[in-house]
Scaffold this motif. Sequence first.
Motif, PDB file in Angstrom:
ATOM      1  N   LEU A  77       3.651   9.974  -9.809  1.00 11.55           N
ATOM      2  CA  LEU A  77       2.926  10.221 -11.191  1.00 11.55           C
ATOM      3  C   LEU A  77       2.688  11.680 -11.237  1.00 11.55           C
ATOM      4  O   LEU A  77       2.813  12.276 -12.311  1.00 11.55           O
ATOM      5  N   THR A  78       2.179  12.285 -10.145  1.00  8.52           N
ATOM      6  CA  THR A  78       1.460  13.495 -10.169  1.00  8.52           C
ATOM      7  C   THR A  78       3.072  14.424 -10.063  1.00  8.52           C
ATOM      8  O   THR A  78       2.951  15.825 -10.622  1.00  8.52           O
ATOM      9  N   ALA A  79       4.141  14.011  -9.299  1.00  7.32           N
ATOM     10  CA  ALA A  79       4.952  14.674  -8.875  1.00  7.32           C
ATOM     11  C   ALA A  79       6.047  14.832  -9.861  1.00  7.32           C
ATOM     12  O   ALA A  79       7.129  15.635 -10.282  1.00  7.32           O
ATOM     13  N   VAL A  80       6.292  13.613 -10.636  1.00  7.18           N
ATOM     14  CA  VAL A  80       7.375  13.533 -11.494  1.00  7.18           C
ATOM     15  C   VAL A  80       6.729  12.883 -12.872  1.00  7.18           C
ATOM     16  O   VAL A  80       6.211  11.664 -12.892  1.00  7.18           O
ATOM     17  N   PRO A  81       6.412  13.625 -13.538  1.00  2.00           N
ATOM     18  CA  PRO A  81       5.335  13.423 -14.724  1.00  2.00           C
ATOM     19  C   PRO A  81       6.074  12.461 -15.850  1.00  2.00           C
ATOM     20  O   PRO A  81       7.127  12.377 -15.787  1.00  2.00           O
ATOM     21  N   PRO A  82       5.144  11.680 -16.530  1.00  2.00           N
ATOM     22  CA  PRO A  82       5.646  10.948 -17.437  1.00  2.00           C
ATOM     23  C   PRO A  82       6.745  11.565 -18.363  1.00  2.00           C
ATOM     24  O   PRO A  82       6.642  12.529 -19.019  1.00  2.00           O
ATOM     25  N   THR A  83       7.805  10.696 -18.739  1.00  3.38           N
ATOM     26  CA  THR A  83       8.701  11.156 -19.694  1.00  3.38           C
ATOM     27  C   THR A  83       8.221  11.192 -21.116  1.00  3.38           C
ATOM     28  O   THR A  83       7.171  10.104 -21.457  1.00  3.38           O
ATOM     29  N   ALA A  84       8.864  11.634 -21.944  1.00  4.07           N
ATOM     30  CA  ALA A  84       8.563  11.381 -23.473  1.00  4.07           C
ATOM     31  C   ALA A  84       8.614   9.928 -23.837  1.00  4.07           C
ATOM     32  O   ALA A  84       7.829   9.322 -24.595  1.00  4.07           O
ATOM     33  N   ALA A  85       9.773   9.143 -23.190  1.00  5.81           N
ATOM     34  CA  ALA A  85      10.027   7.889 -23.591  1.00  5.81           C
ATOM     35  C   ALA A  85       8.636   7.193 -22.939  1.00  5.81           C
ATOM     36  O   ALA A  85       8.220   6.148 -23.872  1.00  5.81           O
ATOM     37  N   GLU A 122      -0.974  16.437 -17.521  1.00  7.01           N
ATOM     38  CA  GLU A 122      -1.911  17.260 -16.911  1.00  7.01           C
ATOM     39  C   GLU A 122      -3.033  16.251 -16.283  1.00  7.01           C
ATOM     40  O   GLU A 122      -3.617  16.342 -15.331  1.00  7.01           O
ATOM     41  N   ALA A 123      -3.182  15.139 -17.235  1.00  7.56           N
ATOM     42  CA  ALA A 123      -4.305  14.032 -16.730  1.00  7.56           C
ATOM     43  C   ALA A 123      -3.680  13.312 -15.489  1.00  7.56           C
ATOM     44  O   ALA A 123      -4.392  13.171 -14.550  1.00  7.56           O
ATOM     45  N   ALA A 124      -2.093  13.073 -15.642  1.00  3.54           N
ATOM     46  CA  ALA A 124      -1.625  12.478 -14.268  1.00  3.54           C
ATOM     47  C   ALA A 124      -1.964  13.335 -13.136  1.00  3.54           C
ATOM     48  O   ALA A 124      -2.435  12.738 -11.993  1.00  3.54           O
ATOM     49  N   LEU A 125      -1.570  14.574 -13.175  1.00  3.66           N
ATOM     50  CA  LEU A 125      -1.917  15.350 -12.184  1.00  3.66           C
ATOM     51  C   LEU A 125      -3.318  15.567 -11.521  1.00  3.66           C
ATOM     52  O   LEU A 125      -3.534  15.529 -10.458  1.00  3.66           O
ATOM     53  N   GLU A 126      -4.387  15.601 -12.388  1.00  2.70           N
ATOM     54  CA  GLU A 126      -5.712  15.596 -12.326  1.00  2.70           C
ATOM     55  C   GLU A 126      -6.456  14.394 -11.760  1.00  2.70           C
ATOM     56  O   GLU A 126      -7.025  14.308 -10.564  1.00  2.70           O
ATOM     57  N   PHE A 127      -5.911  13.037 -12.117  1.00  6.87           N
ATOM     58  CA  PHE A 127      -6.623  11.938 -11.908  1.00  6.87           C
ATOM     59  C   PHE A 127      -5.872  11.123 -10.979  1.00  6.87           C
ATOM     60  O   PHE A 127      -6.438  10.115 -10.566  1.00  6.87           O
ATOM     61  N   PHE A 128      -4.663  11.100 -10.865  1.00  5.96           N
ATOM     62  CA  PHE A 128      -3.972   9.892 -10.020  1.00  5.96           C
ATOM     63  C   PHE A 128      -3.313  10.571  -8.873  1.00  5.96           C
ATOM     64  O   PHE A 128      -2.561   9.857  -8.108  1.00  5.96           O
ATOM     65  N   LEU A 143       1.011  -1.169   0.116  1.00  3.44           N
ATOM     66  CA  LEU A 143       0.047   0.074  -0.056  1.00  3.44           C
ATOM     67  C   LEU A 143       0.880   1.187  -0.033  1.00  3.44           C
ATOM     68  O   LEU A 143       0.463   2.165  -0.843  1.00  3.44           O
ATOM     69  N   LEU A 144       2.040   1.216   0.834  1.00  2.00           N
ATOM     70  CA  LEU A 144       2.950   2.427   0.661  1.00  2.00           C
ATOM     71  C   LEU A 144       3.644   2.582  -0.604  1.00  2.00           C
ATOM     72  O   LEU A 144       3.327   3.854  -1.055  1.00  2.00           O
ATOM     73  N   GLU A 145       3.938   1.394  -1.139  1.00  2.00           N
ATOM     74  CA  GLU A 145       4.481   1.881  -2.586  1.00  2.00           C
ATOM     75  C   GLU A 145       3.339   2.352  -3.628  1.00  2.00           C
ATOM     76  O   GLU A 145       3.842   2.874  -4.543  1.00  2.00           O
ATOM     77  N   THR A 146       2.085   1.807  -3.329  1.00  2.00           N
ATOM     78  CA  THR A 146       0.983   2.087  -4.283  1.00  2.00           C
ATOM     79  C   THR A 146       0.873   3.680  -4.259  1.00  2.00           C
ATOM     80  O   THR A 146       0.834   4.202  -5.259  1.00  2.00           O
ATOM     81  N   ARG A 147       0.702   4.110  -3.041  1.00  2.00           N
ATOM     82  CA  ARG A 147       0.622   5.469  -2.739  1.00  2.00           C
ATOM     83  C   ARG A 147       1.745   6.256  -3.219  1.00  2.00           C
ATOM     84  O   ARG A 147       1.580   7.361  -3.852  1.00  2.00           O
ATOM     85  N   TYR A 148       2.783   5.778  -3.201  1.00  2.00           N
ATOM     86  CA  TYR A 148       4.200   6.501  -3.536  1.00  2.00           C
ATOM     87  C   TYR A 148       4.080   6.716  -5.095  1.00  2.00           C
ATOM     88  O   TYR A 148       4.156   7.702  -5.464  1.00  2.00           O
ATOM     89  N   GLU A 149       3.815   5.411  -5.864  1.00  2.00           N
ATOM     90  CA  GLU A 149       3.803   5.491  -7.154  1.00  2.00           C
ATOM     91  C   GLU A 149       2.457   6.381  -7.701  1.00  2.00           C
ATOM     92  O   GLU A 149       2.665   7.124  -8.834  1.00  2.00           O
TER      93      GLU A 149
END
Length: 456
Positions: free
Chosen positions: A356-364, A421-427, A346-352
Amino acid sequence: MSVTTHRSAEEIGRTDAGPRPLPPLGATRAVPLPDVEERTLPNGLRVLAAHRPGVPMVELRLRVPFAGDAPEHPAVAELLASTLLTGTEGRDRVGIDDELAAVGADLGVSVDPERLQIGGSGLADGLPDLLGVLADVLTAATHPDGEVARERDRLVERISVARAQPRTVAREALQRKRFGDHPITREMPTGEDVAAVGAEQVRALQAAALVPGGSILTLVGDIDPAVALAEVEKAVGGWAGAGPARELSPPPPITPADLQLVHRAGSVQSQLRLSAPALPRDDPRYAALQLANLVFGGYFSSRWMENIREDKGYTYGAHSGVEFVPGGAVLGVETDVASDVTAAALLETRYELGRLTAVPPTAAEVDAARAYAVGSLLISLDNQGGLASTLSALAADGLGIDWLRAHPSRLEAVTVDQVAEAALEFFAPTAFTGVVVGDADVIGARVRALGGISDS
């Protein structure tokens, strides 16, 4: 004489100068999608037909809205689905099976809080016979007393087995947590409710609720759509009802809240089920949300899967995805883990979620998710059955083949910033609610110490 030596995959993949470089991915090949002919019959049945050759078969999907508020509705509906193909005024169970087998066909029935579905396939030139059987069960199914009694006993036994399964307990707990007492939560009746149902209740429900108005019949295969539409009207034009089929009302929106700890005594595993609001398919931001979800936990190379399976070894599988409900959609995050690593998982799930909101997905990451999304969509449509099921689901949401044709382009057009933006709003972790199901005597102290947990 030369001797052939076996080389391992690792040896084949390397040269004296180092690993062989992987070739770049080629352009994704588009899957040609057929035109869809559509007609709404005088009885209110909406019919879709598409020509998809390749094999001389036709796929059939009938969707009937089938909501009900009565407490006994789920039990009666399940028995109706179980006995719909067991006899009509002109055919018994064996007669139905024989007539379908004669044209290489089969039919199956399922029901849930939202809809009753009849699906199957058969030889394309046997479509009139397949439609004849379908029309007969829709208009003249008798649900014989003996068949209802037999299926009732089987259903009670299946429900007893299912309710002992951890995943069933977790699903029911999650549904109650996010939707309260809305009818959408009644996915499985109780054995007691099923045992109390009589054949006369099943027949009454068929007469009242199994109606054409608002229903959708989809046909995909090696057929002439115009001819198929005429065959449908000839076969089921006499199917009638006093009113339209009943649509399930939209459930209440998900409210962010603490996770609920659900005690399951003696369990050696725990089920983590988190949920948050999402977007329907027709929202302009849906493609960006789809890619953000893939980066988080929607496929094997996702961040969450890499963390709790590949790196930590907490689970065999973890998955996140969008589930469509009347009036909208919800995001689901789920995994099963051993009791002793429940709090850590649960800790790692919350971390991820937070990462995703704090470290947005990279282009790759976005490009990899995009290739997977487009490729898996096209693969799912590359057969008659997949296309029929997709068209049926889209039609229920007011969408059609044009949406499907354009979706790969929408995915290709999404930018990295839009995914962020989607990651920040929904995750964001604060957007979620959910349940943790397990032995509270074993997992409770560590899980509660993480905060954001309430007891059931």
